[in-house]
Structure formats: structure tokens, C-alpha cells
Design an enzyme around this catalytic site. Structure first.
Site, mmCIF file in Angstrom:
data_model
loop_
_atom_site.group_PDB
_atom_site.id
_atom_site.type_symbol
_atom_site.label_atom_id
_atom_site.label_comp_id
_atom_site.label_asym_id
_atom_site.label_seq_id
_atom_site.Cartn_x
_atom_site.Cartn_y
_atom_site.Cartn_z
ATOM 1 N N LEU A 10 -30.912 0.565 83.716
ATOM 2 C CA LEU A 10 -31.007 1.884 84.344
ATOM 3 C C LEU A 10 -30.471 1.788 85.773
ATOM 4 O O LEU A 10 -31.012 1.056 86.598
ATOM 5 C CB LEU A 10 -32.464 2.370 84.375
ATOM 6 C CG LEU A 10 -33.204 2.357 83.033
ATOM 7 C CD1 LEU A 10 -34.579 2.994 83.187
ATOM 8 C CD2 LEU A 10 -32.393 3.080 81.955
ATOM 9 N N ALA A 11 -29.402 2.511 86.021
ATOM 10 C CA ALA A 11 -28.761 2.390 87.334
ATOM 11 C C ALA A 11 -28.187 3.708 87.811
ATOM 12 O O ALA A 11 -27.218 3.744 88.555
ATOM 13 C CB ALA A 11 -27.659 1.334 87.262
ATOM 14 N N ALA A 12 -28.787 4.818 87.385
ATOM 15 C CA ALA A 12 -28.226 6.125 87.743
ATOM 16 C C ALA A 12 -28.901 6.736 88.965
ATOM 17 O O ALA A 12 -28.414 7.710 89.523
ATOM 18 C CB ALA A 12 -28.348 7.076 86.557
ATOM 19 N N ARG A 17 -34.621 6.120 99.000
ATOM 20 C CA ARG A 17 -35.322 5.344 100.024
ATOM 21 C C ARG A 17 -34.413 4.347 100.755
ATOM 22 O O ARG A 17 -34.786 3.795 101.777
ATOM 23 C CB ARG A 17 -36.527 4.626 99.378
ATOM 24 C CG ARG A 17 -37.614 5.587 98.940
ATOM 25 C CD ARG A 17 -38.579 4.976 97.934
ATOM 26 N NE ARG A 17 -38.015 4.977 96.574
ATOM 27 C CZ ARG A 17 -38.694 4.630 95.486
ATOM 28 N NH1 ARG A 17 -39.948 4.248 95.582
ATOM 29 N NH2 ARG A 17 -38.119 4.654 94.298
ATOM 30 N N GLY A 81 -35.288 11.372 86.228
ATOM 31 C CA GLY A 81 -36.311 10.365 85.973
ATOM 32 C C GLY A 81 -35.885 9.308 84.976
ATOM 33 O O GLY A 81 -34.875 9.451 84.287
ATOM 34 N N THR A 82 -36.695 8.260 84.896
ATOM 35 C CA THR A 82 -36.308 7.095 84.086
ATOM 36 C C THR A 82 -36.296 7.400 82.586
ATOM 37 O O THR A 82 -35.500 6.821 81.844
ATOM 38 C CB THR A 82 -37.239 5.902 84.387
ATOM 39 O OG1 THR A 82 -38.594 6.364 84.449
ATOM 40 C CG2 THR A 82 -36.898 5.250 85.703
ATOM 41 N N ARG A 336 -6.433 -17.762 106.056
ATOM 42 C CA ARG A 336 -6.380 -16.523 105.283
ATOM 43 C C ARG A 336 -5.866 -16.793 103.873
ATOM 44 O O ARG A 336 -5.427 -17.909 103.582
ATOM 45 C CB ARG A 336 -5.530 -15.503 106.045
ATOM 46 C CG ARG A 336 -6.229 -15.046 107.346
ATOM 47 C CD ARG A 336 -5.283 -14.309 108.246
ATOM 48 N NE ARG A 336 -4.563 -13.265 107.518
ATOM 49 C CZ ARG A 336 -3.397 -12.746 107.913
ATOM 50 N NH1 ARG A 336 -2.821 -13.172 109.016
ATOM 51 N NH2 ARG A 336 -2.824 -11.803 107.201
ATOM 52 N N ASN A 389 7.238 -14.547 111.263
ATOM 53 C CA ASN A 389 7.509 -14.328 109.839
ATOM 54 C C ASN A 389 7.770 -12.874 109.489
ATOM 55 O O ASN A 389 8.225 -12.566 108.410
ATOM 56 C CB ASN A 389 6.343 -14.846 108.988
ATOM 57 C CG ASN A 389 5.035 -14.148 109.326
ATOM 58 O OD1 ASN A 389 4.812 -13.812 110.488
ATOM 59 N ND2 ASN A 389 4.195 -13.931 108.342
ATOM 60 N N ARG A 443 16.041 -23.698 125.590
ATOM 61 C CA ARG A 443 15.141 -23.193 126.636
ATOM 62 C C ARG A 443 15.981 -22.867 127.859
ATOM 63 O O ARG A 443 17.089 -23.394 128.016
ATOM 64 C CB ARG A 443 14.049 -24.214 126.961
ATOM 65 C CG ARG A 443 14.515 -25.642 127.152
ATOM 66 C CD ARG A 443 13.393 -26.519 127.710
ATOM 67 N NE ARG A 443 12.678 -27.257 126.705
ATOM 68 C CZ ARG A 443 12.494 -28.589 126.755
ATOM 69 N NH1 ARG A 443 12.970 -29.309 127.750
ATOM 70 N NH2 ARG A 443 11.825 -29.192 125.819
HETATM 71 C C1 UD1 Z 1 -40.252 2.519 88.428
HETATM 72 C C2 UD1 Z 1 -41.411 2.791 87.479
HETATM 73 C C3 UD1 Z 1 -42.660 2.147 88.060
HETATM 74 C C4 UD1 Z 1 -42.437 0.670 88.249
HETATM 75 C C5 UD1 Z 1 -41.193 0.389 89.089
HETATM 76 C C6 UD1 Z 1 -40.872 -1.067 89.033
HETATM 77 C C7 UD1 Z 1 -40.987 4.951 86.428
HETATM 78 C C8 UD1 Z 1 -41.349 6.382 86.384
HETATM 79 N N1 UD1 Z 1 -41.608 4.225 87.341
HETATM 80 O O1 UD1 Z 1 -40.558 3.159 89.660
HETATM 81 O O2 UD1 Z 1 -43.741 2.348 87.173
HETATM 82 O O3 UD1 Z 1 -43.568 0.086 88.855
HETATM 83 O O4 UD1 Z 1 -40.064 1.123 88.579
HETATM 84 O O5 UD1 Z 1 -39.805 -1.413 89.872
HETATM 85 O O6 UD1 Z 1 -40.199 4.506 85.616
HETATM 86 N N2 UD1 Z 1 -33.077 5.644 87.431
HETATM 87 C C9 UD1 Z 1 -32.127 6.317 86.689
HETATM 88 N N3 UD1 Z 1 -32.218 7.665 86.557
HETATM 89 C C10 UD1 Z 1 -33.210 8.383 87.128
HETATM 90 C C11 UD1 Z 1 -34.187 7.692 87.890
HETATM 91 C C12 UD1 Z 1 -34.095 6.326 88.012
HETATM 92 O O7 UD1 Z 1 -31.202 5.695 86.153
HETATM 93 O O8 UD1 Z 1 -33.227 9.598 86.958
HETATM 94 C C13 UD1 Z 1 -32.956 4.178 87.580
HETATM 95 C C14 UD1 Z 1 -32.792 3.756 89.028
HETATM 96 O O9 UD1 Z 1 -31.406 3.667 89.367
HETATM 97 C C15 UD1 Z 1 -33.485 2.405 89.061
HETATM 98 C C16 UD1 Z 1 -34.506 2.480 87.949
HETATM 99 O O10 UD1 Z 1 -34.140 3.573 87.126
HETATM 100 O O11 UD1 Z 1 -32.583 1.350 88.808
HETATM 101 C C17 UD1 Z 1 -35.921 2.696 88.477
HETATM 102 O O12 UD1 Z 1 -35.962 3.872 89.232
HETATM 103 P P1 UD1 Z 1 -36.740 3.975 90.614
HETATM 104 O O13 UD1 Z 1 -36.545 5.308 91.167
HETATM 105 O O14 UD1 Z 1 -36.402 2.814 91.466
HETATM 106 O O15 UD1 Z 1 -38.236 3.847 90.074
HETATM 107 P P2 UD1 Z 1 -39.508 3.335 90.858
HETATM 108 O O16 UD1 Z 1 -40.008 4.426 91.708
HETATM 109 O O17 UD1 Z 1 -39.237 2.046 91.483
HETATM 110 CA CA CA Z 2 -37.441 0.842 91.858
#
Ligand code: UD1
Ligand code: CA
Length: 459
Positions: A10-12, A17, A81-82, A336, A389, A443
Site C-alpha cells: 500500500l503506497a497511495a 504528516r 483509507g487503507t 566524476r 576539453n 611561454r
Molecule cells: C495504519 C493502520 C494502523 C497501524 C499502522 C501501522 C489503518 C486504518 N491503520 O495506520 O492500525 O497501526 O498503519 O503502521 O490501516 N494508504 C493508501 N491509501 C490510502 C491510505 C493509506 O495506499 O487511502 C497507504 C499509505 O501510503 C501507507 C499505508 O497505506 O503506506 C498506511 O497508511 P497510513 O496513513 O500511514 O496509516 P497509519 O495511520 O500509519
Molecule cells: Ca503509517
């Protein structure tokens, strides 16, 4: 591995923060984007198909992941959200069946053995969901693990939604899970965003599965460092420190001396042979360092290969360079891309080299620029030597054959070739090629007027 699941990162997320214009997963930890650390782990586990959910900064994230062959992407258009992030993979995963391993793009310190343990437990327990947990002295910010009287995991409560009692729980959700795919999506269909953050929480799936008597297992990782989630710059620094310590310990155990290991930064991709000494303030990235080489303080070495018995003196910078055995570089030298030093070459202070070869035993000891040049064996380039050069449009080549002596403060206007064994007198500006064993002087003629100095100064 027995399960051969799919791995989803998950990286979206936006990474609010971090307070940054750069997508969170592209922030670097030891010279490498967070996401690369996670993908390196993913690719180290055999037989996994790997995909990444992208959204915020999608283009940049995709581009940064180009080196990972076969990597798939799913697009989460809106970061809700996740749980919503996982849903973006639904069509693909439902076709695959089996199990999915879910990692977070911001949890980068996981060890391969720990993930293998998670998979083994998941399989041995015939679990529908396995969730990684750990105990933290300060669990603030993480989801808390809720257990019943029998100590079974029954749910996860996010920090924002927790009661004061729940916030006291020290066992946290690491954000690492293994799910049976069919059960995961069935449960995902049932979650809502009725919570403090108005998000669809993947963590809510746990409670739903438990309610439906599906087997949920908590897999406790004893080393809490592994599960650190990087949400802000403080955690970023903390993660880098932990990784630095791990890597440095590995090298020291392999026979590398680090003088001031807290101040030496080596990436995960460098190889360092025994009896190498590395001093404080040094950064090494994607490089290979041969036996008994000394790298003095505040040097930076990137994408380079150093042979055995090399000395890099204080404050030198090397990039995409190749340094032969027993060569000496620096202090304060700048090599370099395309700098190649063969055996026993000596490059002294304030020398800059670019795209040039120095053959065995040649020297440029002081204050020089050498670009697009081929320097033969046992050539001596005097202080202040410069290859001209660049004519403003094109780069040209300078060839200096074996055994040439170049006096101080000389320039060679390229393209030019100096035949073997030639002697270039100090102050010469060489503009035309010369045959072997030539003596070259160019020279201005010296004028000496005895006693004139006093008269001149009086004026
Ligand atoms: C999340 C967990 C939390 C856990 C913590 C551990 C949830 C709701 N909470 O919180 O319980 O303790 O991770 O590190 O899952 N992401 C998306 N799409 C979104 C939101 C997030 O891809 O819409 C990805 C983020 O890029 C990230 C990951 O999901 O890599 C976690 O998201 P983040 O917002 O960091 O969750 P936490 O608040 O840390
Ligand atoms: Ca996190």
C-alpha cells in the site's frame, strides 16, 4: 515457500504528516526511497507476484519503481483509507485466489525471516487472516490490538477512535497482514467510513472476520524496531538510524573497521571486503570496496568500485568511478562519472577528473582538471594542469601517452595527442599534437630589468 501468495504494497497515501511535496514512500532512508526497501524485501522472497497500490504522486512513484521487473500497479484514485486502497486490487486478486500478503510502503525495517515466519504461521494455523503485532512503550499513533479473555485477537482500534482505556493497550497493529483473498474482499464489502477520520479502515476487516467465526491470528514480532511506521520526519530519522546500525553491525562483523560507526552511512546495496577502514562522516552508496582499503573522513562514494589497498583521503567525492588496486585519491579530490584509475595511480588534492582513464602509476598530484582524457602509464601531470576539453559546443579528447612529463601550469587544448616520452615544459599551452619524445615549450619571453623594482614601487 509453501503458500506462494501475492504481495500487495500500500503506497497511495499522501503522507500528510511528512509535510512534503514528495510522496511519502519516495522519501529516502539511507539513500533509497522507502518503497525500494519494501520492494527489495518483496523481491527477496521467491515466487511472489508483487504489486503496488499507487495514488498520490502516482507518476513519480511508478517512475521510481522502474527497476523492479514484473511489478504491477493498481490505481487508487482517491485516498479514502487503507481498505479502499486494497479494493483497488480486487479484480486482479479475485482472479488469483489463494492468499495475499499486505505490506505498508512506510514500514521498511521488516526482516525477510520475520515475513517468512508470518507466512509459515498463517499456513500452519490455517488462518483466514494473520496480523502482525508488537508491543511498544509508546504506542501512540498506531492501531491497538483488541483481544478477548482467551487472548484471541478480536479487533483493531485506530488511535483516533480509541477510548482512554483502549489507548493504554501497548500491543499495536504493524500494518502487515496475510489474508485469504476471498474472505478479505467479502469482509471489505461490509466496512464503512463511520469513524473519526471518515476513512475506510482495512483494520475494520478483523472484527468482521472474527464476528463471522473466521480464524484470525495475531503474530507477535518480538523486535518492535521492525514494525516502525514512518509517518513523519522524526520516524524517518529513527528508521534511518536503526537501518544504519544494522548495516554497520553487519559490516563490522564481516571484518570492516568503522571509526565512529554512528557517523558512517552505507546503503543496503554496497559490498565491503574485510580489513577495510572507513572513517566518520563517510557516505557509501551502491559501491564495492576491495580488501584493506582506507576511506578517510567525510568522503562520499557512489556507484563506484574500489580495488584492494586503495586510499581515499579526507573529503573526496567519487561517483561512477573505478579505482584500481593501491591507488591513492585525495584529500579533497572529485572523481566524476567515468573516471577510471588503473593500478597505483595517485590523484592529489583539488584534482577533478571526468570521463578519463589513468593507466598504471600515473599521477596528478595537485590542483588539476582532467576531462575526456586518456592518460598513459607513468605519466606525471604537474600542478595546475588543465585539459581544455570543451570549446563551448563540443567536448574533445586529450591523449597523453606513456611516460610523458607535463610541467606545472600547463594546458592542453583538445583535441590533442602527446606522443610517448615527451616533455612539456611548465607554463606551456599545447594546442597541436606532438610526436614521441618531443620537448615542448610555449611561454612568453621573460624580461628582466635589474633594480627596476624599487623605481616601479615608488611610482
Ligand atoms: C495504519 C493502520 C494502523 C497501524 C499502522 C501501522 C489503518 C486504518 N491503520 O495506520 O492500525 O497501526 O498503519 O503502521 O490501516 N494508504 C493508501 N491509501 C490510502 C491510505 C493509506 O495506499 O487511502 C497507504 C499509505 O501510503 C501507507 C499505508 O497505506 O503506506 C498506511 O497508511 P497510513 O496513513 O500511514 O496509516 P497509519 O495511520 O500509519
Ligand atoms: Ca503509517
Amino acid at each position: 515457500m509453501i503458500l506462494t501468495p501475492h504481495l500487495l504494497v500500500l503506497a497511495a497515501g499522501r503522507g500528510r504528516r511528512m509535510k512534503s511535496a514528495i510522496p511519502k514512500v519516495l522519501h529516502e532512508v539511507l539513500f533509497q526511497p522507502m518503497l525500494h526497501h519494501v520492494l527489495d524485501l518483496a523481491y527477496a522472497i521467491p515466487n511472489l507476484s508483487v504489486s503496488v497500490v499507487v495514488g498520490h504522486g502516482e507518476e513519480e512513484v511508478r517512475k521510481a519503481s522502474e527497476g523492479y521487473s514484473g511489478l504491477q500497479f493498481f490505481q487508487q484514485t482517491e485516498q479514502r483509507g487503507t481498505a479502499d486502497a486494497v479494493k483497488s486490487s480486487q479484480v486482479f486478486l479475485e482472479k488469483q485466489k489463494g492468499h495475499v500478503l499486505i505490506l505498508s510502503g512506510d514500514v521498511i525495517l521488516l526482516r525477510k525471516t520475520s515475513i517468512e515466519n508470518l507466512l509459515k504461521t498463517h499456513e500452519a494455523e490455517k488462518a483466514i487472516c494473520s496480523v502482525v503485532t508488537t508491543h511498544l512503550k509508546n504506542p501512540t499513533g498506531y492501531g491497538r490490538i483488541l483481544r478477548n479473555a482467551k487472548c484471541e485477537v478480536v479487533g483493531i482500534r485506530e488511535e483516533a477512535d480509541g477510548s482512554p482505556e483502549e489507548k493504554k493497550i501497548s500491543e499495536i497493529n504493524a500494518g502487515i497482514y496475510c489474508f485469504q483473498i476471498a474472505a478479505l474482499f467479502e469482509a471489505l464489502a461490509k466496512i464503512s467510513n463511520q469513524n473519526q477520520q471518515g476513512e475506510f479502515y482495512l483494520t475494520d476487516v478483523i472484527e468482521i472476520l472474527v464476528r463471522e467465526n473466521k480464524k484470525v491470528v495475531g503474530v507477535l514480532f518480538p523486535d518492535a524496531e521492525e514494525t516502525l511506521g514512518i509517518n513523519d520526519r522524526v520516524a524517518l530519522a529513527e528508521a534511518e538510524k536503526i537501518l544504519q546500525k544494522r548495516i554497520n553491525q553487519f559490516h563490522m562483523e564481516n571484518g570492516v573497521t568503522l571509526r565512529g560507526p554512528n557517523e558512517v552511512w552505507i546503503d543496503t546495496h554496497s559490498e565491503i571486503a574485510p580489513d577495510v577502514i572507513i572513517e566518520a562522516g563517510t557516505r557509501i552508496k551502491k559501491s564495492k570496496i576491495g580488501k584493506a582499503t582506507l576511506i578517510e573522513s567525510h568522503s562520499r562514494i557512489e556507484s563506484s568500485t574500489l580495488g584492494e589497498g586503495v586510499t581515499i583521503k579526507d573529503g573526496s567525492v567519487l561517483k561512477e568511478s573505478l579505482i584500481g588496486n593501491n591507488s591513492v585519491v585525495g584529500p579533497y579530490a572529485h572523481l566524476r562519472p567515468g573516471s577510471i584509475l588503473q593500478l597505483g595511480v595517485k590523484i592529489g588534492n583539488f584534482v577533478e577528473i571526468k570521463k578519463s582513464v589513468f593507466k598504471d602509476g600515473s599521477k596528478a598530484s595537485h590542483l588539476s582538471y582532467i576531462g575526456d582524457a586518456e592518460i598513459g602509464r607513468s605519466v606525471n601531470l604537474g600542478c595546475g594542469f588543465i585539459t581544455c576539453n570543451y570549446d563551448g559546443v563540443k567536448k574533445h579528447k586529450t591523449i597523453i601517452e606513456d611516460g610523458v612529463f607535463v610541467g606545472s601550469d600547463s594546458q592542453m587544448v583538445a583535441p590533442v595527442t602527446v606522443g610517448a616520452g615527451s616533455y612539456i615544459a611548465s607554463g606551456t599551452t599545447l594546442t597541436r599534437s606532438v610526436p614521441c619524445e618531443s620537448l615542448v615549450i610555449s611561454r612568453g619571453k621573460q624580461i628582466t630589468k635589474p633594480g627596476y623594482a624599487k623605481r616601479f614601487l615608488k611610482k
